[in-house]
Design a protein around this motif. Structure first.
Motif, short mmCIF file in Angstrom:
data_model
loop_
_atom_site.label_atom_id
_atom_site.label_comp_id
_atom_site.label_asym_id
_atom_site.label_seq_id
_atom_site.Cartn_x
_atom_site.Cartn_y
_atom_site.Cartn_z
N ALA A 170 0.84 -1.20 0.00
CA ALA A 170 0.00 0.00 0.00
C ALA A 170 0.87 1.25 0.00
O ALA A 170 0.56 2.24 -0.69
CB ALA A 170 -0.93 0.00 1.21
N VAL A 171 1.96 1.21 0.76
CA VAL A 171 2.88 2.35 0.78
C VAL A 171 3.51 2.54 -0.61
O VAL A 171 3.55 3.65 -1.15
CB VAL A 171 3.97 2.14 1.84
CG1 VAL A 171 5.01 3.26 1.78
CG2 VAL A 171 3.35 2.07 3.24
N PHE A 172 3.97 1.43 -1.20
CA PHE A 172 4.56 1.52 -2.54
C PHE A 172 3.52 1.96 -3.56
O PHE A 172 3.82 2.74 -4.47
CB PHE A 172 5.17 0.17 -2.93
CG PHE A 172 5.75 0.17 -4.32
CD1 PHE A 172 6.97 0.78 -4.57
CD2 PHE A 172 5.07 -0.42 -5.38
CE1 PHE A 172 7.51 0.79 -5.85
CE2 PHE A 172 5.60 -0.41 -6.66
CZ PHE A 172 6.83 0.21 -6.89
N GLY A 173 2.29 1.46 -3.43
CA GLY A 173 1.24 1.85 -4.37
C GLY A 173 0.94 3.33 -4.30
O GLY A 173 0.68 3.97 -5.33
N ALA A 226 1.39 0.69 -10.60
CA ALA A 226 0.29 0.86 -9.65
C ALA A 226 -0.76 -0.23 -9.84
O ALA A 226 -1.31 -0.75 -8.85
CB ALA A 226 -0.34 2.24 -9.83
N ARG A 227 -1.04 -0.58 -11.09
CA ARG A 227 -2.04 -1.62 -11.35
C ARG A 227 -1.57 -2.97 -10.78
O ARG A 227 -2.35 -3.68 -10.13
CB ARG A 227 -2.30 -1.75 -12.85
CG ARG A 227 -3.43 -2.70 -13.20
CD ARG A 227 -3.50 -2.94 -14.70
NE ARG A 227 -2.34 -3.70 -15.17
CZ ARG A 227 -2.22 -5.02 -15.04
NH1 ARG A 227 -3.19 -5.73 -14.49
NH2 ARG A 227 -1.15 -5.64 -15.49
N ARG A 228 -0.32 -3.31 -11.02
CA ARG A 228 0.20 -4.59 -10.51
C ARG A 228 0.26 -4.59 -8.98
O ARG A 228 0.00 -5.62 -8.35
CB ARG A 228 1.58 -4.86 -11.10
CG ARG A 228 1.55 -5.13 -12.60
CD ARG A 228 2.93 -5.41 -13.14
NE ARG A 228 2.90 -5.71 -14.56
CZ ARG A 228 3.97 -5.97 -15.29
NH1 ARG A 228 5.18 -5.96 -14.72
NH2 ARG A 228 3.86 -6.25 -16.58
N THR A 229 0.58 -3.45 -8.42
CA THR A 229 0.60 -3.36 -6.95
C THR A 229 -0.80 -3.55 -6.39
O THR A 229 -0.99 -4.25 -5.38
CB THR A 229 1.17 -2.00 -6.51
OG1 THR A 229 2.49 -1.84 -7.05
CG2 THR A 229 1.23 -1.90 -4.99
#
Length: 669
Positions: free
Chosen positions: A17-20, A39-42
């Protein structure tokens, strides 16, 4: 091993979630093509991890892993499978996990379409969505771990709250949670519009279907909750202004204002600040409802209590409001209205008054809900705000809103004519007066009650049906098709307008059901020996004895009641009580004979263990079924609004047909 796997998946999802959120920000700020894909893959990875956590907890519940504290608190090994499954959302930690799963699903659905949306808006919106998702993941990882192990497994679990051990538990929470969580999407795009400075209303267009979908699920959840309360709790009512009931009603009111208000900005550059404020308050009120339910500050059948969650949610709510306020102040100079009301009588004016009424209604409910909490915090003395307060403040607002529901859809945009609107309302007003006189004569009700409870709903219904009649007749005459086909074509061509009118018609049915069941309710209670009878209205009720049945988790004692309706046999009803081991008091199992005109509602009170006598409370609820029928019509109207719009044909239609397609009221929208 399974609980540890579930907790680990939540921890990894929190990191994602942080990386997204960072990927969303980079998507908004750069043109690099890999950031939206990242973002989609995350989002997909986060959804899969949270789904794994849900599956892990369900596995623990179904297999009765009593080494997990949550399972020991909410499940019994002998409980039917459906209730073990429903245990996922039967208490604090599991309900937060369900909330997060829905949140992760919505993040993924938005991320999947991010490439096709405006880059800046979708990027910042994804960042906001990931942050919200991260907040709930943080709660589970640090404060409310659903996979926490007990020091030693217990011999047997405690099971669900007996009031929740009904089939409705499989439906009502899912509807309500989907409505709650769904409002995060328009909120995220509103914040994205402020962050990106794209305040032209594009965010409203992108989130229109999300908003209506969330509103529809929340509406269905509220109505279904009333149905659950009516047929399960054994008090004969459906709404008690319980604090947690209010917590679902307040975002519904604010969301209803938002759904109407966005139509103005879509047509004209107006109400920008209104719309941003409304969607922020709608989302904030869903978090406030979560705080009420999970903080332990209120006592309710709906509430879960836990120490650290309450302050955390309250702080989160403060961050939401302060952040939104800061962004509004930052962009204030770009939010100036470029259009003004052209006339007092206009569709824009009607929507503005609608906003004021619904926000005022929400504020009065909010005040009545939190006043006891504030009073106890300040003075240490518990006070209660009961039904009389809510009825007293809500009735004038509801009446004014019904007047707008009748008049508003008939007023054109920009400027209307009092004479034209008056002619259009003359017929519905006549029908409303005649219907009110008939109600007064047949129902033998007081004139004041008829005017307050029936006349305006009749007026709205007549106005809606008259609009459908004019539109259908105009299209049928212009195109030469059957009126039935003309009506279906209208619904397909202008589904937002006519779907909204169907919703209004559903609200009318709900209002009539509330009015009739509130003032016409009659009841009688008596202790009957075997063979004795109780008369109530047209019903003759004969007590025939008691029976007992052993269920998986409890004992059910039922009273046999033979029913005669106006001298004709009408079957047998068996009101009962559910008796749970370790519980100090039994739980009602009501018996109802449903009907469109009235319900016969029976409750078993005290009884003799030998079955020689029982205390029976009998109630007649006139027209209460209209509430549930109206709720179904509201859902139908919402589905019509969401129905995909037909693409127009390449060839231009004749002028007469274009007028007919608009439903003889194209100028009104």
């Amino acid at each position: 091993m399974v609980p540890e796997l579930g907790h680990a998946s939540l921890a990894v999802a929190l990191a994602l979630a942080v990386f997204g959120a960072l990927s969303g920000i980079r998507t908004a700020r750069t043109a690099a093509p890999w950031w939206p894909e990242s973002a989609r893959r995350t989002a997909l990875a986060q959804l899969l991890l949270v789904s794994l956590a849900v599956a892990a907890l369900e596995y623990c519940l179904i297999t009765s892993d009593l080494s997990v504290r949550y399972v020991a608190m909410t499940s019994i090994s002998t409980s039917p499978l459906r209730y073990r499954i429903a245990g996922l959302w039967g208490s604090l930690e599991g309900s937060i996990l369900l909330w997060e799963w829905l949140q992760a699903l919505f993040v993924f659905l938005v991320a999947r379409r991010a490439v096709a949306l405006r880059r800046e808006l979708s990027g910042y919106a994804l960042a906001v969505l990931f942050v919200v998702s991260g907040v709930f993941l943080l709660m589970m990882v640090a404060l409310a771990n659903p996979f926490e192990r007990l020091a030693a497994p217990v011999a047997e679990g405690r099971g669900l709250n007996p009031l929740l051990e009904v089939t409705d538990m499989l439906v009502h929470p899912l509807l309500l949670y989907t409505g709650y969580v769904g409002f995060v999407v328009p909120f995220a795009f509103a914040m994205a519009a402020l962050l990106a400075g794209r305040l032209d209303g594009a965010w409203l267009t992108l989130t229109r279907r999300w908003t209506v979908t969330a509103w529809l699920f929340l509406s269905a959840g509220i109505v279904y909750g009333g149905w659950w309360s009516y047929r399960t709790l054994g008090w004969g009512g459906y709404w008690a202004w319980d604090p947690v009931e209010n917590a679902s009603f307040m975002p519904w009111l604010m969301g209803t204002a938002f759904v109407h208000s966005v139509m103005v900005q879509e047509r004209r550059p107006m109400l920008k600040i209104w719309n941003l404020t409304l969607v922020t308050l709608t989302f904030a009120l869903t978090i406030f409802g979560t705080f009420l339910t999970r903080s332990g500050v209120v006592s309710s059948v709906h509430a879960f209590a836990s120490g650290a969650i309450g302050p955390f949610l309250l702080g989160y709510l403060a961050v939401i409001l302060l952040t939104a306020l800061g962004l509004l102040v930052w962009r204030w100079d770009r939010l100036g209205e470029r259009a003004e009301l052209d006339a007092l009588l206009s569709r824009e004016s009607a929507f503005l008054v609608n906003n004021v009424l619904l926000v005022a209604f929400c504020f009065t409910v909010f005040t009545g809900t939190i006043f006891p909490l504030l009073s106890e915090a300040v003075t240490g003395v518990k006070v209660s705000v009961g039904t009389p307060y809510f009825d007293w403040v809500s009735v004038p607002i509801v009446l004014a809103t019904f007047l707008l529901m009748a008049v508003g859809p008939l007023i054109p945009w920009r400027r209307g004519s009092w004479a034209v609107v008056g002619r259009q309302l003359r017929g519905p007003a006549t029908v409303a007066v005649l219907a009110s006189l008939l109600t007064w004569a047949v129902g033998r009700l007081s004139p004041g009650l008829v005017v307050l409870g029936y006349t305006l709903p009749y007026f709205v219904a007549a106005a809606v049906l008259a609009e459908f009649w004019r539109a259908t007749r105009g299209r049928s005459r212009a195109t030469g098709v059957h009126p039935g086909r003309a009506l279906l074509a209208l619904l397909r061509q202008n589904h937002r307008r006519y779907g909204g009118l169907i919703v209004h018609l559903g609200v009318v049915l709900v209002a009539i059901g509330v009015a009739a069941s509130s003032v016409g309710k009659v009841e009688r209670e008596a202790t009957l020996e075997r063979g004795q009878a109780l008369d109530l209205g047209r019903y003759h009720l004969t007590f025939t004895g008691l029976s007992a049945t052993e269920e998986a988790t409890h004992l059910v004692v039922r009273a046999g009641i033979d029913v005669t309706d106006a001298g004709r046999p009408a079957g047998r009803l068996e009101p009962g009580q559910r008796i749970y081991p370790g519980s100090q008091s039994p739980f009602a199992s009501v018996a109802v004979r449903y009907g469109l005109g009235r319900d016969l509602y029976l409750i078993l009170g005290a009884f003799d263990r030998e079955g020689r006598w029982a205390t029976i409370k009998a109630q007649i609820h006139p027209m209460i079924a209209w509430i549930w029928l109206g709720g179904a019509v509201v859902v139908l109207g919402g589905m019509v609004v969401l129905w995909p719009r037909l693409r127009p044909a390449p060839a231009a239609a004749p002028a007469a047909e274009r007028v007919a397609i608009a439903g003889a009221s194209d100028a009104r929208g």
